[in-house]
Design a protein around this motif. Structure first.
Motif, PDB file in Angstrom:
ATOM      1  N   GLU A  53       2.431   1.685  -3.496  1.00 52.52           N
ATOM      2  CA  GLU A  53       1.498   2.227  -4.484  1.00 52.52           C
ATOM      3  C   GLU A  53       1.222   3.705  -4.228  1.00 52.52           C
ATOM      4  O   GLU A  53       1.083   4.488  -5.175  1.00 52.52           O
ATOM      5  CB  GLU A  53       0.187   1.435  -4.445  1.00 52.52           C
ATOM      6  N   ALA A  54       1.136   4.098  -2.952  1.00 48.51           N
ATOM      7  CA  ALA A  54       0.948   5.519  -2.620  1.00 48.51           C
ATOM      8  C   ALA A  54       2.156   6.337  -3.062  1.00 48.51           C
ATOM      9  O   ALA A  54       2.020   7.488  -3.509  1.00 48.51           O
ATOM     10  CB  ALA A  54       0.708   5.681  -1.121  1.00 48.51           C
ATOM     11  N   SER A  69      -4.618   4.192  -4.129  1.00 48.37           N
ATOM     12  CA  SER A  69      -3.568   3.186  -3.960  1.00 48.37           C
ATOM     13  C   SER A  69      -4.122   1.887  -3.383  1.00 48.37           C
ATOM     14  O   SER A  69      -3.740   0.794  -3.799  1.00 48.37           O
ATOM     15  CB  SER A  69      -2.453   3.724  -3.055  1.00 48.37           C
ATOM     16  N   TRP A  87       0.835  -1.199   0.000  1.00 45.80           N
ATOM     17  CA  TRP A  87       0.000   0.000   0.000  1.00 45.80           C
ATOM     18  C   TRP A  87       0.872   1.252   0.000  1.00 45.80           C
ATOM     19  O   TRP A  87       0.631   2.213  -0.746  1.00 45.80           O
ATOM     20  CB  TRP A  87      -0.917  -0.034   1.211  1.00 45.80           C
ATOM     21  N   ASN A  95      -1.658   1.310 -12.154  1.00 45.37           N
ATOM     22  CA  ASN A  95      -1.090   2.387 -11.329  1.00 45.37           C
ATOM     23  C   ASN A  95       0.303   2.769 -11.803  1.00 45.37           C
ATOM     24  O   ASN A  95       0.623   3.961 -11.945  1.00 45.37           O
ATOM     25  CB  ASN A  95      -1.046   1.953  -9.867  1.00 45.37           C
TER      26      ASN A  95
END
Length: 413
Positions: free
Chosen positions: A141-142, A196, A138, A235
């Motif tokens: 992805e952020a 995300s 997480w 993403n």
């Protein structure tokens, strides 16, 4: 039969387990070895340990220094007054989060040469493994999404006519931008975390993959069966596309500005905001170079067994992973090297911290000496007072004695 040269695929993932002999030993001892040679495992352990220390110190320094200088010195550091500075701080927070959760886990995995949560037993070890993997992915992805947001923010500032006239986006918040204004940027950060999580939600809920022990140097991570994590791919590729398009627009705008002002004193090459943009472009290039190889070679999203041998895959995965991890641990070094104003901000913060510490030390020392001096002077006064009283009493006795003798002699007469 050449058992040592055989390779078995785990039926529940696309991660290749190293040999039949290792598989048999793992079943006997209840743990699967990483099958990394000491020549590879120990340098990797040393590299991650060093990167952990450097990354924690650098990102904590960034999170402390930039807000401090932004608040205390204001307009002296105009590049820190924009929304881009807030997003840079958020990027450092994501980096620090990944380092704290991910690097410590990787190091633990390399030290025990296997699953560090196995001694906890089922289901506690599996649950902890799941949480570590989800939080780390997480944060990653952020981090990717923040890079895309920074690119959009810089492009918005550069294309803002009022910001261009001012020469920097310090007062962009007064231009009523609902997205990258004073308050809007915090909603952008909130959206980054929601987006995300959405990109990894199919893996989190077991639709396309499962978060568990993978028997690789990533330890607890997502494993895939017959599916690929399209959310992660969207993403990564989406942010790369945003970065490519926005910085192409920005670069074109910089070239036009340079041509228009080539013969004037206000050359944009010397503008601090222009230098700041170049630093962000360098950051994006570094991001691209670090992420693309790891996403292809190390994350298990693509089956490379038919293209590359197991030994070569292991070596390429190690190299690409080290390059990828540098993105989290060494971002602040890029700030220091490429941005003059950010370098000055770090230096100003450190000078103020050490100056304050020195003032406090001088104050304590001065207080200690003052107290000691006061006690010494009080002792002197006390001693002088006692001596005076003693002499006074002696004088009184002497006077009384003389008076008595005088009266006695007068009586005799």
């Amino acid at each position: 039969m050449e058992f040592e040269n055989m390779h078995l695929n785990d039926s529940s993932s696309n991660i290749t387990i190293c040999g039949v002999t290792s598989q048999i030993i793992s079943k006997v001892h209840g743990q699967q070895s990483l099958c990394l040679r000491p020549l590879l495992r120990f340098p990797l352990l040393a590299f991650l340990s060093l990167l952990l220390v450097v990354g924690v110190v650098g990102n904590v320094l960034t999170l402390l220094a930039l807000p401090y200088v932004r608040r205390k010195y204001g307009a002296q550091f105009s590049v820190l007054q924009s929304s881009t500075a807030i997003l840079l701080l958020h990027l450092s927070f994501c980096d620090l989060m990944y380092i704290s959760v991910g690097f410590t886990h990787f190091i633990h995995v390399l030290i025990v040469d296997g699953d560090p949560f196995l001694p906890l037993g089922t289901p506690h070890g599996e649950r902890l493994c799941y949480v570590v993997a989800v939080v780390r992915n997480w944060a990653a992805e952020a981090d990717f999404a923040t890079m895309g947001a920074i690119a959009l923010c810089v492009c918005r500032h550069k294309m803002c006519s009022e910001c261009r006239l001012a020469g920097n986006p310090s007062y962009h918040s007064k231009h009523k931008d609902p997205v990258f204004g004073n308050r809007g940027v915090y909603f952008v950060i909130l959206f980054i975390w929601i987006w995300s999580f959405a990109t990894i939600s199919c893996d989190v809920f077991g639709i396309t993959g499962v978060y568990k022990w993978t028997n690789t140097m990533y330890g607890c991570d997502v494993t895939y069966t017959d599916h690929t994590s399209y959310g992660m791919i969207v993403n990564i590729l989406g942010n790369l596309l945003v970065i490519l398009v926005t910085y192409s627009i920005i670069t074109r705008r910089l070239i036009v500005d340079q041509r228009e002002a080539r013969n004037t004193m206000n050359n944009p090459i010397h503008n601090q905001f222009t230098k700041h943009i170049k630093m962000l472009i360098s950051l994006s290039i570094a991001y691209t170079v670090c992420v693309i190889p790891a996403s292809i070679l190390s994350w298990g999203m693509f089956d490379l067994n038919s293209l590359i041998s197991q030994e070569d895959q292991r070596m390429l995965q190690t190299i690409s992973s080290c390059l990828y991890w540098c993105m989290y641990g060494l971002n602040f070094v890029l700030y220091l090297v490429t941005s003059e104003r950010l370098r000055a901000a770090y230096w100003t913060f450190l000078k103020d911290v050490f100056k304050k510490a020195k003032v406090e030390e001088d104050y304590v020392t001065s207080t200690w000496w003052s107290g000691l001096r006061y006690l010494s002077m009080s002792g002197d006064r006390l001693t002088t007072g006692n001596t005076t009283n003693h002499l006074s009493m002696s004088g009184d006795r002497l006077t009384t004695g003389n008076t008595t003798n005088h009266l006695s002699m007068s009586g005799d007469r």
